[in-house]
Scaffold this active site. Structure first.
Site, PDB file in Angstrom:
ATOM      1  N   GLY A  83       0.820  -1.211   0.000  1.00 49.17           N
ATOM      2  CA  GLY A  83       0.000   0.000   0.000  1.00 49.17           C
ATOM      3  C   GLY A  83       0.850   1.255   0.000  1.00 49.17           C
ATOM      4  O   GLY A  83       0.575   2.222   0.710  1.00 49.17           O
ATOM      5  N   LYS A 102     -11.016  -4.452   9.214  1.00 54.79           N
ATOM      6  CA  LYS A 102      -9.819  -4.219  10.015  1.00 54.79           C
ATOM      7  C   LYS A 102      -9.777  -5.151  11.232  1.00 54.79           C
ATOM      8  O   LYS A 102      -8.743  -5.735  11.557  1.00 54.79           O
ATOM      9  CB  LYS A 102      -9.768  -2.763  10.491  1.00 54.79           C
ATOM     10  CG  LYS A 102      -9.095  -1.800   9.545  1.00 54.79           C
ATOM     11  CD  LYS A 102      -7.602  -2.025   9.484  1.00 54.79           C
ATOM     12  CE  LYS A 102      -6.892  -0.963   8.682  1.00 54.79           C
ATOM     13  NZ  LYS A 102      -5.440  -1.219   8.527  1.00 54.79           N
ATOM     14  N   GLY A 104      -0.042   5.276   0.128  1.00 51.20           N
ATOM     15  CA  GLY A 104      -0.826   5.864   1.202  1.00 51.20           C
ATOM     16  C   GLY A 104      -0.056   6.879   2.040  1.00 51.20           C
ATOM     17  O   GLY A 104       1.164   7.037   1.930  1.00 51.20           O
ATOM     18  N   VAL A 157      -4.558   9.785  12.234  1.00 54.75           N
ATOM     19  CA  VAL A 157      -3.238  10.346  11.958  1.00 54.75           C
ATOM     20  C   VAL A 157      -3.385  11.660  11.199  1.00 54.75           C
ATOM     21  O   VAL A 157      -4.061  11.731  10.170  1.00 54.75           O
ATOM     22  CB  VAL A 157      -2.384   9.360  11.139  1.00 54.75           C
ATOM     23  CG1 VAL A 157      -1.002   9.938  10.881  1.00 54.75           C
ATOM     24  CG2 VAL A 157      -2.275   8.030  11.876  1.00 54.75           C
ATOM     25  N   SER A 203      -7.543  10.627   6.622  1.00 48.37           N
ATOM     26  CA  SER A 203      -7.538  10.958   8.050  1.00 48.37           C
ATOM     27  C   SER A 203      -7.404  12.461   8.272  1.00 48.37           C
ATOM     28  O   SER A 203      -7.997  13.019   9.206  1.00 48.37           O
ATOM     29  CB  SER A 203      -6.409  10.213   8.767  1.00 48.37           C
ATOM     30  OG  SER A 203      -5.153  10.535   8.214  1.00 48.37           O
ATOM     31  N   TYR A 206     -14.833  -0.895   6.442  1.00 49.77           N
ATOM     32  CA  TYR A 206     -13.464  -0.625   6.876  1.00 49.77           C
ATOM     33  C   TYR A 206     -13.241  -1.146   8.288  1.00 49.77           C
ATOM     34  O   TYR A 206     -12.282  -1.879   8.551  1.00 49.77           O
ATOM     35  CB  TYR A 206     -13.172   0.879   6.820  1.00 49.77           C
ATOM     36  CG  TYR A 206     -11.808   1.256   7.352  1.00 49.77           C
ATOM     37  CD1 TYR A 206     -10.679   1.105   6.549  1.00 49.77           C
ATOM     38  CD2 TYR A 206     -11.645   1.744   8.641  1.00 49.77           C
ATOM     39  CE1 TYR A 206      -9.412   1.439   7.025  1.00 49.77           C
ATOM     40  CE2 TYR A 206     -10.387   2.078   9.132  1.00 49.77           C
ATOM     41  CZ  TYR A 206      -9.278   1.920   8.317  1.00 49.77           C
ATOM     42  OH  TYR A 206      -8.032   2.238   8.794  1.00 49.77           O
ATOM     43  N   LEU A 208      -4.724  -6.643  -3.481  1.00 48.57           N
ATOM     44  CA  LEU A 208      -5.343  -7.586  -2.548  1.00 48.57           C
ATOM     45  C   LEU A 208      -6.319  -8.530  -3.243  1.00 48.57           C
ATOM     46  O   LEU A 208      -6.641  -9.594  -2.719  1.00 48.57           O
ATOM     47  CB  LEU A 208      -6.059  -6.823  -1.432  1.00 48.57           C
ATOM     48  CG  LEU A 208      -5.155  -6.079  -0.437  1.00 48.57           C
ATOM     49  CD1 LEU A 208      -5.997  -5.211   0.492  1.00 48.57           C
ATOM     50  CD2 LEU A 208      -4.305  -7.049   0.368  1.00 48.57           C
ATOM     51  N   ARG A 247      -0.914  -0.455  -6.661  1.00 51.93           N
ATOM     52  CA  ARG A 247      -1.919  -1.067  -7.524  1.00 51.93           C
ATOM     53  C   ARG A 247      -1.677  -0.696  -8.988  1.00 51.93           C
ATOM     54  O   ARG A 247      -0.978   0.271  -9.285  1.00 51.93           O
ATOM     55  CB  ARG A 247      -3.320  -0.648  -7.082  1.00 51.93           C
ATOM     56  CG  ARG A 247      -3.751  -1.323  -5.793  1.00 51.93           C
ATOM     57  CD  ARG A 247      -5.100  -0.824  -5.331  1.00 51.93           C
ATOM     58  NE  ARG A 247      -5.039   0.559  -4.888  1.00 51.93           N
ATOM     59  CZ  ARG A 247      -6.111   1.272  -4.547  1.00 51.93           C
ATOM     60  NH1 ARG A 247      -7.311   0.748  -4.644  1.00 51.93           N
ATOM     61  NH2 ARG A 247      -5.975   2.519  -4.133  1.00 51.93           N
TER      62      ARG A 247
END
Length: 232
Positions: A13, A171, A16, A197, A209, A167, A68, A38
């Site tokens: 990932g 998780k 991100g 974050v 976030s 999500y 994924l 990706r």
């Protein structure tokens, strides 16, 4: 391997918010980084400039396509690595996909990553970035602290739907599966529970976030529900 070469680590990932900072810091500390992105990022190379242009990236950063949806696609990136930071996770805030589909993709993809780590014979540790949503929503308001035995209640997560129930639920189930994998296989895994974050970012778009934090601030300023504002 030279004296200043600490070996290779894989970061999933890679595009991100947290992953991009992690890659920068790993490069600064002398690690070779195998970063997974990706397929659409490979088609739009400009999307990856902020990673490719990092100091030491020309010598120590390798990009790999992985998704994924294909549990075997991470194998090449993990080969030869001494550690894996698993950050890739679907973020479907608007619930455009069913919870079942998101969870299945996440669990199967993660299972493929863990299998590749075990088969590599070189990976010593897996670090999984989880979320505070896996512990906060447990219906117990009198807890002074939470530990490894405290988990969010899935039904509460669904009812709150704070950042998309898919999500939160995925998780929780993914973190549990990773910890169980470590126990069963005698493999060292570490789960990090991250809060919301915020702060500077090096990726080209505003991280979710940070966006949520801004929505909370301006929602309070205008006397609106922050999460209502976020969904507008």
């Amino acid at each position: 391997m030279g004296d200043d070469d600490k070996g290779a680590v894989c970061v999933t990932g890679a595009t991100g918010y947290i992953a991009s900072w992690l890659i920068m810091k790993l490069l600064q500390h002398g690690y070779n980084v195998h970063a997974t992105v990706r397929s659409h990022h490979f088609k739009e190379k400009k999307d990856l400039d902020y990673l490719i242009s990092l100091p030491e990236a020309a010598k120590k950063l390798k990009l790999f396509y992985a998704n994924l949806d294909d549990s075997t696609s991470f194998h090449k990136a993990i080969q030869g690595c001494i550690g894996v930071f698993h950050l890739a996770h679907p973020m479907d805030i608007q619930n455009q996909e069913s919870e079942e589909r998101v969870t299945k993709r996440t669990l199967e993809g993660t299972k493929g990553i863990l299998k590749a780590c075990l088969e590599s014979k070189t990976v010593k540790k897996v670090v999984y970035t989880s979320s505070a949503t896996t512990v906060l929503f447990n219906g117990k308001n009198d807890l002074d602290m939470v530990d490894e035995d405290v988990w969010s209640d899935i039904e509460i997560c669904r009812s709150i739907n704070l950042v998309g129930s898919s999500y939160s639920v995925s998780k929780i189930l993914t973190e549990k599966s990773i910890l169980e994998f470590g126990k069963v296989n005698g493999f060292e895994v570490v789960s990090l529970i991250l809060p919301l974050v915020v702060g500077p970012f090096i990726c080209p778009t505003i991280p979710s976030s940070v966006y949520i934090s801004l929505a909370m601030i301006f929602g309070m300023y205008f006397n609106l529900s922050p999460f209502t504002l976020y969904t507008l």
